[in-house]
Write a protein that holds these residues in place. Structure first.
Motif, mmCIF file in Angstrom:
data_model
loop_
_atom_site.group_PDB
_atom_site.id
_atom_site.type_symbol
_atom_site.label_atom_id
_atom_site.label_comp_id
_atom_site.label_asym_id
_atom_site.label_seq_id
_atom_site.Cartn_x
_atom_site.Cartn_y
_atom_site.Cartn_z
ATOM 1 N N ALA A 382 0.829 -1.211 0.000
ATOM 2 C CA ALA A 382 0.000 0.000 0.000
ATOM 3 C C ALA A 382 0.862 1.259 0.000
ATOM 4 O O ALA A 382 0.502 2.271 -0.628
ATOM 5 C CB ALA A 382 -0.922 0.002 1.215
ATOM 6 N N SER A 383 2.003 1.216 0.683
ATOM 7 C CA SER A 383 2.879 2.388 0.718
ATOM 8 C C SER A 383 3.484 2.659 -0.652
ATOM 9 O O SER A 383 3.709 3.808 -1.029
ATOM 10 C CB SER A 383 3.987 2.189 1.753
ATOM 11 N N ILE A 384 3.750 1.590 -1.382
ATOM 12 C CA ILE A 384 4.229 1.753 -2.762
ATOM 13 C C ILE A 384 3.146 2.429 -3.600
ATOM 14 O O ILE A 384 3.396 3.368 -4.365
ATOM 15 C CB ILE A 384 4.596 0.386 -3.373
ATOM 16 N N ILE A 385 1.934 1.967 -3.417
ATOM 17 C CA ILE A 385 0.804 2.504 -4.179
ATOM 18 C C ILE A 385 0.496 3.942 -3.757
ATOM 19 O O ILE A 385 0.036 4.753 -4.565
ATOM 20 C CB ILE A 385 -0.428 1.595 -3.982
ATOM 21 N N ALA A 386 0.779 4.255 -2.472
ATOM 22 C CA ALA A 386 0.523 5.615 -1.983
ATOM 23 C C ALA A 386 1.239 6.650 -2.828
ATOM 24 O O ALA A 386 0.759 7.764 -3.035
ATOM 25 C CB ALA A 386 0.976 5.728 -0.534
ATOM 26 N N SER A 387 2.385 6.271 -3.316
ATOM 27 C CA SER A 387 3.174 7.189 -4.130
ATOM 28 C C SER A 387 2.508 7.470 -5.461
ATOM 29 O O SER A 387 2.753 8.508 -6.092
ATOM 30 C CB SER A 387 4.557 6.583 -4.382
ATOM 31 N N GLN A 388 1.665 6.534 -5.919
ATOM 32 C CA GLN A 388 1.063 6.647 -7.244
ATOM 33 C C GLN A 388 0.161 7.865 -7.372
ATOM 34 O O GLN A 388 0.098 8.498 -8.424
ATOM 35 C CB GLN A 388 0.262 5.377 -7.560
ATOM 36 N N ALA A 389 -0.530 8.210 -6.289
ATOM 37 C CA ALA A 389 -1.478 9.325 -6.344
ATOM 38 C C ALA A 389 -0.793 10.620 -6.760
ATOM 39 O O ALA A 389 -1.227 11.312 -7.687
ATOM 40 C CB ALA A 389 -2.169 9.495 -4.999
ATOM 41 N N MET A 390 0.301 10.946 -6.072
ATOM 42 C CA MET A 390 0.961 12.209 -6.363
ATOM 43 C C MET A 390 1.798 12.143 -7.635
ATOM 44 O O MET A 390 2.000 13.158 -8.302
ATOM 45 C CB MET A 390 1.825 12.641 -5.173
ATOM 46 N N ILE A 391 2.279 10.955 -7.992
ATOM 47 C CA ILE A 391 3.008 10.823 -9.261
ATOM 48 C C ILE A 391 2.058 11.102 -10.422
ATOM 49 O O ILE A 391 2.376 11.862 -11.344
ATOM 50 C CB ILE A 391 3.644 9.425 -9.389
ATOM 51 N N SER A 392 0.857 10.489 -10.388
ATOM 52 C CA SER A 392 -0.141 10.727 -11.440
ATOM 53 C C SER A 392 -0.562 12.190 -11.466
ATOM 54 O O SER A 392 -0.715 12.793 -12.535
ATOM 55 C CB SER A 392 -1.372 9.839 -11.214
#
Length: 773
Positions: A382-392
């Motif tokens: 989930a922490s890896i995925i958390a980064s996806q929000a701001m990257i997108s």
């Protein structure tokens, strides 16, 4: 320099409004695209965003769980630990902090963003630039004078305004339009907000991954901090490597994991709530917040820097709306994310009431023993995925700023054929990865990163609120009491949090401001020289009369083929064309001046994209064309630009010829002046003259279409102005550094125009010229 008069944007707009009273035929005799009507028939208001069926909305809502909420969803990993940095001093302090978290989550993400800010999207696009574009569209506060009356005919351009116009809205609009300081400040604030979101995109992966991986120390005492840092670096590199597959594929891969994450944290929250202390439910009473500040005073204020981490990633709700839809994000937030977070924080508070000593590792300590390792694996995922929000979100806002002339050219990859707005930017992805690795290795702990993180989060929220107030007053015409209520409630909360996070400036808080300073320097240099170049073109543009003289001159010969001459100038023909004509003694049989223009809207329908105008006389076959793009428009590589342009040019010739009230080309030889006057005035026309007129019109159309086809078959050549800029002699040192050093370094190291528009190198000709600005 051209001798023709250059209209100001205000004059152009005012004349455009007056021109509405003229007939179509009279308008087509105007000698400039500045005034030519562009009435087209396309989509209805607000594009396709509001018309998606429920099946698509639910699919996007599921995808958004994996893309948008990873950041805010993983905040339970570190909020209590970041708030109680010196331990729990009083048992009721836990209730005070829980109450703060509950009301912060309710008022900021749920009330402000989901219910209000998302409605301020720009035809589906979100982020700071979306708000700025709304304001620019309603009030003339843009710094580039490229407005055209016909732009307001684009279906997506029009704003749906309440019929009742309030005096306050008009006064505010007038003040903004008259103040150069206000225009510069709005652009500055937009750049600052954009830079802060990008900084947020750097810090989110660092703190999320470090927090999750750090949980392994609870089970393995042999794990050192350095080992945790390097494991985090490997995970971050892998995360950025998969970005090229696009939001669509990444979202479907990540959404199930985040759904499991929300199910687990809410389930564990309910378990701890029932087992340890159900009385924490009384934290819903804001009295405990007041008591918390009375007991702890300054320390309570400082601890707000930890509480604000509970809403990290909230800006992604708005920045990422372009990847999804407003409804899909509202559904996923209200039904899954918000309830899961409230239950998670409540459960942790119940556990903490009985275990004060575990506040530093509260998340992993509160997990039931049998679920530790499964939860650890899901937490890391989930922490890896958390980064996806701001990257997108970073990809989206950079695309917007690029299209509005506020960011150097980079490659935009449209990653989904099904959903609009899903983009990937390779260069930015690579730089974000390097920045994340550098911050992780340099800071090593979540405490320092958390100090920096809070500043980026609250700064962007405060700027969004400021822009939203302008939108509420000028565009929505919101009642003044509601605007004041919003400012008092939401504004006070955000300013209070901002004051708290700034207190830790020297403890890592300087990092996002340093990021913002670097990014804003780049954006300012690029935008400033971009504007200087545009004004130079505008002041030195060539009149259509001069083009007519040059092309008709006996010194020049016409050769077979179609030439497309690119320019950024919308209001006329750029001076580089004269430079070309003075050095080359031949012109192609058909010449089209193409201006690529970005409108402050998200999308321009394809049928409304091209605007053409002939340069008289018609038999010269010289045309002007403005190609309009929204800031989320991406050209399909399957449809070459030149083919689309030729098709639209033929359509224009057919429509223009049919709507012209006089006969064209050799009509003066065929029809007497008296008959022409009768045709123009629409008097005493008989069936025979109509029939003759139609036949001759069709002959002229066929002749022109044949000329275009013949030129296209002979070959298409792309002429690109390669403009070099330098400061004028005698310029001040600051201007010389900005233009000669700053801008030219950026220009030489970034993507060139021909790469941006996929122009084939074998048919490309560059025309060089130096502008002294």
């Amino acid at each position: 320099m051209s001798s023709d008069v250059v209209n100001s944007p205000d004059e152009t707009h005012d004349q455009g409004l007056k021109s509405k009273k003229l007939s179509c035929g009279e308008l087509r005799r105007m000698d400039s695209l500045d005034m030519e009507t562009g009435t087209v028939h396309g989509q209805s208001h607000h594009s396709s965003r509001g018309s998606k069926n429920w099946s698509v909305i639910l699919h996007l809502a599921f995808q958004s769980i994996g893309i948008v909420y990873g950041d805010i969803g993983t905040s339970p990993l570190y909020v209590y630990a970041s708030t109680f940095t010196d331990g729990v001093k009083h048992n009721d302090d836990i209730l005070g902090v829980l109450s703060l978290i509950f009301y912060t989550l309710t008022l900021i993400p749920l009330f402000k963003y989901v219910l209000i800010v998302l409605k301020a999207n720009d035809n589906g696009g979100g982020g700071t630039f979306a708000l700025y574009s709304l304001i620019c569209r309603y009030a003339k506060v843009g710094l580039i004078p490229s407005q055209q009356a016909e732009d307001r005919e684009v279906s997506n351009f029009r704003l749906e305004l309440p019929s009742k116009r309030l005096q306050m809205a008009s006064k505010l609009k007038s003040k903004l339009e008259k103040s150069n300081f206000a225009k510069l400040f709005l652009l500055f604030a937009t750049m600052l907000g954009t830079s802060m979101v990008i900084g947020d995109g750097v810090l989110t992966p660092c703190i999320s991954v470090l927090s999750a991986v750090g949980g392994i120390k609870v089970a393995l005492d042999s794990m050192t901090q350095d080992m945790i840092v390097w494991i985090s670096v490997v995970i971050l590199v892998c995360l950025f490597m998969v970005q090229r597959f696009g939001t669509d594929k990444v979202g479907y891969s990540f959404a199930p994991i985040i759904c499991v994450w929300f199910a687990l944290i809410s389930g564990i929250g309910v378990y701890n709530f029932i087992k340890f202390d159900p009385t924490v439910v009384k934290a819903i009473n804001p009295k405990y917040i007041i008591d918390y500040f009375r007991r702890n005073k300054k320390q309570a204020w400082i601890s707000l820097g930890g509480v604000v981490l509970s809403i990290t990633g909230t800006e992604a709700l708005f920045a990422d709306v372009g990847h999804f839809t407003v409804q899909s994000i509202q559904i996923s937030m209200c039904t899954i994310t918000y309830p899961a977070l409230v239950l998670a924080y409540t459960g942790q508070a119940s556990f903490l009431r009985k275990h004060h000593e575990d506040v530093g590792d509260i998340f992993f300590k509160s997990i039931p023993h049998g679920l530790y390792w499964p939860m650890f694996v899901v937490a890391v995922s989930a922490s890896i995925i958390a980064s996806q929000a701001m990257i997108s979100g970073t990809f989206s806002i950079i695309q917007q700023s690029l299209s509005l002339g506020c960011f150097p050219r980079v490659k935009i990859v449209h990653t989904s054929t099904k959903y609009e707005g899903q983009v990937y930017i390779p260069e930015v992805n690579y730089l974000l990865m390097l920045a994340c690795v550098g911050v992780t290795v340099g800071f090593k702990t979540t405490t320092k990163i958390g100090n920096a993180y809070g500043i980026a989060v609250v700064f962007v929220m405060t700027l969004t609120s400021s822009f939203l107030v302008l939108v509420m007053i000028m565009i929505w015409k919101t009642h003044i009491l509601l605007v004041i209520s919003y400012v008092v409630v939401i504004g006070s909360i955000e300013l209070l949090y901002l004051s708290s996070v700034l207190y830790k400036f020297d403890q890592g808080g300087y990092l996002p401001l340093a990021f913002a300073l670097v990014l804003m320097t780049i954006m300012y240099i690029w935008n400033d020289v971009y504007r200087r170049k545009y004004y130079y073109d505008l002041d030195h543009k060539i009149s259509p009369e001069m083009v007519k003289e040059l092309v008709a001159s006996t010194n020049f010969s016409r050769i077979p083929g179609l030439a497309i001459f690119y320019s950024e100038l919308v209001h006329g023909i750029p001076p580089i064309f004269k430079h070309y004509m003075e050095n080359v003694s031949a012109l192609h049989s058909v010449l089209v001046f193409v201006s690529i223009k970005s409108l402050p809207i998200s999308k321009v329908p394809m049928e409304e994209r091209f605007l053409f105008r002939r340069v008289n006389p018609d038999n010269l076959y010289v045309f002007r064309c403005v190609v309009r793009y929204g800031y989320t428009d991406v050209r399909s590589e399957e449809e070459p630009f030149e083919r689309l342009l030729v098709e639209r040019l033929k359509e224009f010739i057919r429509e223009d010829m049919m709507m012209t009230p006089t006969l064209t080309h050799s009509n003066e030889d065929m029809v007497s002046g008296e008959l022409q006057n009768e045709l123009i005035n629409g008097e005493n026309e008989n069936e025979e003259s109509k029939r003759i007129d139609e036949e001759r019109r069709q002959e002229d159309v066929d002749k022109d279409i044949e000329a275009i086809d013949r030129a296209t078959q002979a070959g298409v050549v792309h002429l690109i102005g390669e403009i070099e800029v330098m400061a004028k002699k005698g310029s001040k040192l600051g201007k010389k550094v900005l233009i000669n050093v700053g801008y030219n370094i950026l220009k030489k190291n970034l993507r060139q125009k021909e790469k941006t528009f996929d122009i084939p190198h074998k048919r490309m000709l560059k025309v060089g010229m130096i502008y002294e600005l």
